[in-house]
Motif scaffolding. Structure first.
Motif, PDB file in Angstrom:
ATOM      1  N   THR A 133      35.833  39.611  31.920  1.00  0.00           N
ATOM      2  CA  THR A 133      36.773  39.745  30.809  1.00  0.00           C
ATOM      3  C   THR A 133      36.116  39.670  29.424  1.00  0.00           C
ATOM      4  O   THR A 133      36.335  40.533  28.577  1.00  0.00           O
ATOM      5  CB  THR A 133      37.846  38.646  30.919  1.00  0.00           C
ATOM      6  OG1 THR A 133      38.555  38.878  32.135  1.00  0.00           O
ATOM      7  CG2 THR A 133      38.805  38.659  29.751  1.00  0.00           C
ATOM      8  N   ASP A 185      45.590  40.842  35.878  1.00  0.00           N
ATOM      9  CA  ASP A 185      44.394  40.153  36.389  1.00  0.00           C
ATOM     10  C   ASP A 185      44.770  38.940  37.255  1.00  0.00           C
ATOM     11  O   ASP A 185      44.230  38.769  38.356  1.00  0.00           O
ATOM     12  CB  ASP A 185      43.530  39.716  35.205  1.00  0.00           C
ATOM     13  CG  ASP A 185      42.239  39.054  35.627  1.00  0.00           C
ATOM     14  OD1 ASP A 185      41.329  39.769  36.083  1.00  0.00           O
ATOM     15  OD2 ASP A 185      42.144  37.821  35.518  1.00  0.00           O
ATOM     16  N   HIS A 243      43.787  38.597  41.244  1.00  0.00           N
ATOM     17  CA  HIS A 243      42.906  37.567  41.816  1.00  0.00           C
ATOM     18  C   HIS A 243      43.598  36.850  42.979  1.00  0.00           C
ATOM     19  O   HIS A 243      43.017  36.638  44.031  1.00  0.00           O
ATOM     20  CB  HIS A 243      42.571  36.505  40.764  1.00  0.00           C
ATOM     21  CG  HIS A 243      41.484  36.906  39.812  1.00  0.00           C
ATOM     22  ND1 HIS A 243      40.194  37.111  40.212  1.00  0.00           N
ATOM     23  CD2 HIS A 243      41.496  37.128  38.473  1.00  0.00           C
ATOM     24  CE1 HIS A 243      39.453  37.437  39.156  1.00  0.00           C
ATOM     25  NE2 HIS A 243      40.225  37.462  38.088  1.00  0.00           N
ATOM     26  N   HIS A 302      38.564  45.819  32.934  1.00  0.00           N
ATOM     27  CA  HIS A 302      37.886  46.050  34.218  1.00  0.00           C
ATOM     28  C   HIS A 302      38.945  46.236  35.282  1.00  0.00           C
ATOM     29  O   HIS A 302      40.143  46.062  35.011  1.00  0.00           O
ATOM     30  CB  HIS A 302      36.992  44.849  34.583  1.00  0.00           C
ATOM     31  CG  HIS A 302      37.736  43.555  34.514  1.00  0.00           C
ATOM     32  ND1 HIS A 302      38.696  43.213  35.428  1.00  0.00           N
ATOM     33  CD2 HIS A 302      37.722  42.555  33.597  1.00  0.00           C
ATOM     34  CE1 HIS A 302      39.225  42.050  35.086  1.00  0.00           C
ATOM     35  NE2 HIS A 302      38.658  41.621  33.961  1.00  0.00           N
ATOM     36  N   HIS A 328      36.384  40.551  40.311  1.00  0.00           N
ATOM     37  CA  HIS A 328      35.689  41.598  39.548  1.00  0.00           C
ATOM     38  C   HIS A 328      34.468  40.960  38.931  1.00  0.00           C
ATOM     39  O   HIS A 328      34.360  39.717  38.909  1.00  0.00           O
ATOM     40  CB  HIS A 328      36.616  42.175  38.476  1.00  0.00           C
ATOM     41  CG  HIS A 328      37.176  41.115  37.575  1.00  0.00           C
ATOM     42  ND1 HIS A 328      36.566  40.710  36.414  1.00  0.00           N
ATOM     43  CD2 HIS A 328      38.276  40.323  37.707  1.00  0.00           C
ATOM     44  CE1 HIS A 328      37.279  39.740  35.863  1.00  0.00           C
ATOM     45  NE2 HIS A 328      38.322  39.473  36.631  1.00  0.00           N
TER      46      HIS A 328
HETATM   47 ZN    ZN Z   1      39.838  38.206  36.220  1.00  0.00          ZN
END
Ligand code: ZN
Ligand code: AMP
Ligand code: ZN
Length: 420
Positions: free
Chosen positions: A80, A201, A205, A249, A352
């Motif tokens: 990040t 995100d 995860h 990402h 990531h």
């Molecule tokens: Zn992340």
């Protein structure tokens, strides 16, 4: 035979109508506003192909009215902080210095950690010139409702308006704040606004990228984009505003049966400092054990291990003093960690940080507004090219960057590229 006069007049009128239509729809003829705005939203961890997994009509409307990239390739490591700051500066992490979410600076003898407010707000950690600093130095007002680097004075300069990061600040209220900033009197109104959501995100995860939870979060985020577009359309400056929706990402699935434990290969006594989080780690070895760490980690299957001076050129990584002696990154879908600290269940979900050439690490990029072509799909580019794109739209003299306008200029209307 003579055509009756009324038919001649009618034909001329039809011709005039056609010419008018052609003029207004021809990109060379349509007037492009001189003073444009850029509002850039980051949806953290929004993988390039997520919009195909969920119902995102508002994001798709941006692509229809404007452009989208096949995908946006992040910089290494695909984490990040390095990547938001690469988008902001047009530089690879080696050249802007935010080389990881956590790192140690040998000259400052200080650690940078994303949850350490003093570090995040210390301008000395940030190299390069974020686009808001370029804009402010050239007399434009800017605003940031969160973006990595915006909470620190970089080269002594903050955005005119900025916020201290608050993870749980209500998402709807962020939309309203950005709209309120765009509604300010002209002398206070930011010409560039960056804003941020920490999703999808978080769910990527926890539940893995192809999960129902990610799909539901994407649809919620899309509704916020819809709310923003609707409110923006009511503003008098609406036709001057370029909207960019992008991300830092992607996300890759992980599982409890694809784990590499460092302690199976190296001994704690060989290590001076180890920094990282799955799947990217850096090590400073005790001087006499550098080769022991390097050679023994190389025995691990599915793990790439590099000394800092032999990292592949394509990753643009290893020249900054904050990059440690040894860097280790596993193959896609593999996790790395410590048997002494973690359990297989810690690695179920997604992550990531991998080599950015894996397409699962690529992010979205959608943009529409007066600067952009309509309905255009551009091939994949690296995120260091966004800075020069924004600089061009805002008519700024850009700082030196790794990215180049020519890599993204085909997204812009031809008229945007004619200097007058
Ligand atoms: Zn992340
Ligand atoms: P990661 O997935 O570990 O690369 O980092 C994602 C996390 O970065 C998010 O969940 C946020 O909590 C955090 N984050 C993003 N922007 C900021 C910021 N400006 N200040 C502090 N934390 C941030
Ligand atoms: Zn992220």
């Amino acid at each position: 035979m003579q055509t009756p006069k009324s038919i001649q007049i009618f034909a001329i009128l039809i011709l005039i109508v056609f010419v008018l239509i052609a003029c207004t729809s021809n990109p060379y003829v349509k007037k492009i506003p001189k003073e444009q705005y850029v509002v850039m939203l980051s949806l953290d961890g929004c993988r390039w192909d997520y919009p195909q997994m969920a119902n995102m009509p508002n994001l798709e409307a941006i692509a229809r009215e404007g452009v989208k990239l096949e995908s946006l390739q992040p910089a290494f490591p695909s984490k990040t902080f390095p990547n938001h700051y690469s988008i902001a500066t047009g530089l690879y992490p080696d050249n802007h210095g935010i080389v990881q979410n956590t790192f140690y600076d040998p000259d400052m003898d200080a650690y940078y950690k994303i949850r350490d407010r003093d570090a995040v707000e210390n301008g000395d950690f940030y190299g390069g010139e974020p686009i808001w600093v370029t804009a402010e130095k050239q007399g434009l007002k800017t605003g940031s409702f969160y973006w990595v680097g915006s909470e620190a004075p970089v080269s002594g300069t903050y955005p005119s308006r900025w916020k201290k990061y608050n993870h749980t600040f209500p998402y709807e209220a962020r939309v309203d704040s950005v709209i309120a900033w765009l509604s300010l009197p002209k002398d206070q109104r930011p010409r560039l606004i960056t804003w941020y959501y920490p999703e999808p995100d978080g769910v990527g995860h926890k539940f893995s990228p192809e999960s129902e939870e990610v799909k539901a979060k994407l649809e919620y985020l899309d509704s916020l984009i819809g709310d923003f577009r609707h409110k923006l359309a009511q503003l008098p400056i609406a036709n001057q505003v370029n909207v960019i929706v992008t991300s830092d990402h992607g996300m890759a699935r992980t599982s409890g049966d694809k784990i590499i434990y460092f302690d199976d290969y190296i001994q704690p006594a060989w290590i001076d400092t180890a920094l990282g989080s799955n799947p990217i780690w850096m090590f400073d070895a005790m001087p006499e054990y550098l080769d022991s760490v390097y050679l023994n980690l190389q025995r691990a299957e599915h793990l790439q291990v590099w000394k800092r001076d032999s990292i592949p050129d394509a990753l643009h990584y290893g020249s900054h003093p904050r990059v440690m002696d040894i860097v280790a990154a596993p193959d896609l879908h593999w996790s790395v960690g410590w048997r002494a600290r973690e359990y297989p269940s810690d690695y179920v979900g997604g992550t990531h940080g991998y080599d950015p050439r894996y397409k699962d690490m690529h992010a979205i990029f959608y943009a529409s507004g007066p600067a952009f072509k309509h309905g255009y799909v551009h091939p994949t580019v690296e995120n260091v090219n966004i800075y020069p794109l924004i600089a061009k739209i805002l008519n700024l003299k850009p700082a030196e960057t790794d990215g180049k306008l020519e890599n993204v200029s085909r997204m812009l209307k031809p008229k945007m590229l004619i200097d007058d």
